[in-house]
Design a protein around this motif. Structure first.
Motif, short mmCIF file in Angstrom:
data_model
loop_
_atom_site.label_atom_id
_atom_site.label_comp_id
_atom_site.label_asym_id
_atom_site.label_seq_id
_atom_site.Cartn_x
_atom_site.Cartn_y
_atom_site.Cartn_z
N GLU A 182 0.80 -1.23 0.00
CA GLU A 182 0.00 0.00 0.00
C GLU A 182 0.84 1.28 0.00
OE1 GLU A 182 0.38 -1.21 4.37
OE2 GLU A 182 0.17 -2.23 2.45
N HIS A 183 2.15 1.15 0.17
CA HIS A 183 3.06 2.31 0.14
C HIS A 183 3.71 2.48 -1.23
CE1 HIS A 183 2.53 2.47 4.46
NE2 HIS A 183 2.92 1.20 4.52
N ALA A 184 3.31 1.64 -2.18
CA ALA A 184 3.86 1.64 -3.55
C ALA A 184 5.34 1.26 -3.56
CB ALA A 184 3.63 2.98 -4.25
N THR A 185 5.73 0.43 -2.58
CA THR A 185 7.08 -0.15 -2.55
C THR A 185 6.93 -1.67 -2.51
OG1 THR A 185 7.19 -0.07 -0.12
CG2 THR A 185 8.05 1.85 -1.34
N VAL A 186 8.01 -2.38 -2.81
CA VAL A 186 7.93 -3.84 -2.83
C VAL A 186 7.61 -4.37 -1.43
CG1 VAL A 186 9.20 -5.98 -3.27
CG2 VAL A 186 9.48 -4.04 -4.81
N PHE A 187 6.64 -5.26 -1.38
CA PHE A 187 6.19 -5.90 -0.15
C PHE A 187 7.37 -6.64 0.51
CE2 PHE A 187 4.10 -9.82 1.65
CZ PHE A 187 3.56 -9.19 2.78
N GLY A 188 7.58 -6.40 1.80
CA GLY A 188 8.71 -6.98 2.52
C GLY A 188 8.73 -8.50 2.49
N GLY A 189 7.57 -9.14 2.54
CA GLY A 189 7.51 -10.60 2.50
C GLY A 189 8.04 -11.15 1.19
N LYS A 190 7.80 -10.45 0.11
CA LYS A 190 8.30 -10.86 -1.20
C LYS A 190 9.84 -10.76 -1.21
CE LYS A 190 6.22 -10.37 -5.57
NZ LYS A 190 5.85 -11.69 -5.56
N ILE A 191 10.37 -9.73 -0.58
CA ILE A 191 11.82 -9.56 -0.50
C ILE A 191 12.43 -10.66 0.36
CG2 ILE A 191 13.67 -8.06 0.35
CD1 ILE A 191 11.88 -5.67 -0.48
N LEU A 192 11.80 -10.98 1.49
CA LEU A 192 12.32 -12.04 2.36
C LEU A 192 12.33 -13.39 1.66
CD1 LEU A 192 10.73 -10.99 5.76
CD2 LEU A 192 13.11 -10.71 5.04
N ALA A 193 11.31 -13.65 0.86
CA ALA A 193 11.28 -14.90 0.09
C ALA A 193 12.42 -14.93 -0.93
CB ALA A 193 9.93 -15.05 -0.62
N ALA A 194 12.69 -13.79 -1.57
CA ALA A 194 13.80 -13.72 -2.53
C ALA A 194 15.14 -13.97 -1.84
CB ALA A 194 13.80 -12.38 -3.24
N ILE A 195 15.29 -13.43 -0.63
CA ILE A 195 16.52 -13.63 0.14
C ILE A 195 16.71 -15.11 0.44
CG2 ILE A 195 17.61 -13.27 2.40
CD1 ILE A 195 16.28 -10.46 2.38
N ASP A 196 15.68 -15.76 0.96
CA ASP A 196 15.80 -17.17 1.35
C ASP A 196 16.07 -18.04 0.14
OD1 ASP A 196 15.82 -19.13 3.40
OD2 ASP A 196 13.81 -19.74 2.83
N PRO A 203 13.82 1.75 -0.39
CA PRO A 203 12.73 0.95 -0.97
C PRO A 203 12.91 0.73 -2.46
CG PRO A 203 11.99 3.19 -0.64
CD PRO A 203 13.39 3.12 -0.06
N PHE A 204 12.30 -0.36 -2.93
CA PHE A 204 12.24 -0.67 -4.35
C PHE A 204 10.85 -0.29 -4.83
CE2 PHE A 204 15.07 -3.66 -2.23
CZ PHE A 204 16.25 -3.45 -2.94
N ARG A 205 10.80 0.36 -6.00
CA ARG A 205 9.52 0.87 -6.52
C ARG A 205 9.28 0.36 -7.94
NH1 ARG A 205 8.03 4.64 -2.84
NH2 ARG A 205 9.66 5.68 -1.65
N LEU A 206 8.09 0.65 -8.43
CA LEU A 206 7.73 0.30 -9.79
C LEU A 206 8.78 0.85 -10.76
CD1 LEU A 206 5.38 -1.17 -11.17
CD2 LEU A 206 4.31 1.07 -11.52
#
Length: 171
Positions: free
Chosen positions: A24-38, A66-69
């Motif tokens: 909702e902040h127009a940045t990449v969802f943190g959970g998606k980033i954590l999945a990419a890390i793992d 943050p990462f954005r569109l």
């Protein structure tokens, strides 16, 4: 003892940010980033162990920018230390604004993996670049902190109830 250059453990993946990645902040969802890390960090751990490993912890996740569109995310992971059965992996995510070419450090993180077979002897890790030497030199201190935290966590876990939360409890 066998040795392995840190560069031989490197795993790199790229992802273009799309609207479906955003919160909702127009940045990449943190959970998606954590999945990419793992996902990405499991590859260097496997390159060292050459046997099944499991993620034991994800430590020191530092969301820097943050990462954005219209950004890309380049995830780089490599082994930054090995113990008897543990493997520490450092991950950084470099962002790139695809319209301008500007690159930025978006995230850093350390993850720990454990080798499931106790008889495995892990190779020695040899840092072969300046960044690798810098990151690897802090491994003994991070490992000591991790062990102290693990002992505190074990004590903490003993105080956590396993009862159903909707049952009557004395307060």
């Amino acid at each position: 003892m066998e040795s392995l250059k840190v560069s031989q453990t490197l795993s790199v993946s790229n992802h273009r940010v799309f609207s479906s990645d955003l919160n909702e902040h127009a940045t990449v969802f943190g959970g998606k980033i954590l999945a990419a890390i793992d996902d990405n960090s499991s590859i260097p751990a496997s390159r060292v162990a050459r046997i099944e490993t499991v993620t034991a912890s994800v430590d020191q996740v530092n969301f820097i920018l943050p990462f954005r569109l219209q950004d890309s995310m380049c995830t780089e992971s490599y082994v930054s230390g090995v113990g008897h059965r543990s493997i520490e992996v450092f991950t950084k995510i470099i962002g790139e604004h695809l319209k301008t070419g500007e690159r930025f450090l978006g995230l850093t993180c350390f993850s720990s993996f454990v080798v499931m077979a106790p008889e495995i002897v892990l190779p020695q890790i040899v840092p072969d670049r300046d960044e690798y030497r810098f990151v690897c030199q802090g491994y003994p201190a991070r490992q000591a902190e991790r062990m102290a935290k693990l002992k505190r966590q074990e004590q903490f876990n003993q105080q956590i109830s396993l009862e159903f939360p909707w049952q009557d409890q004395q307060i």
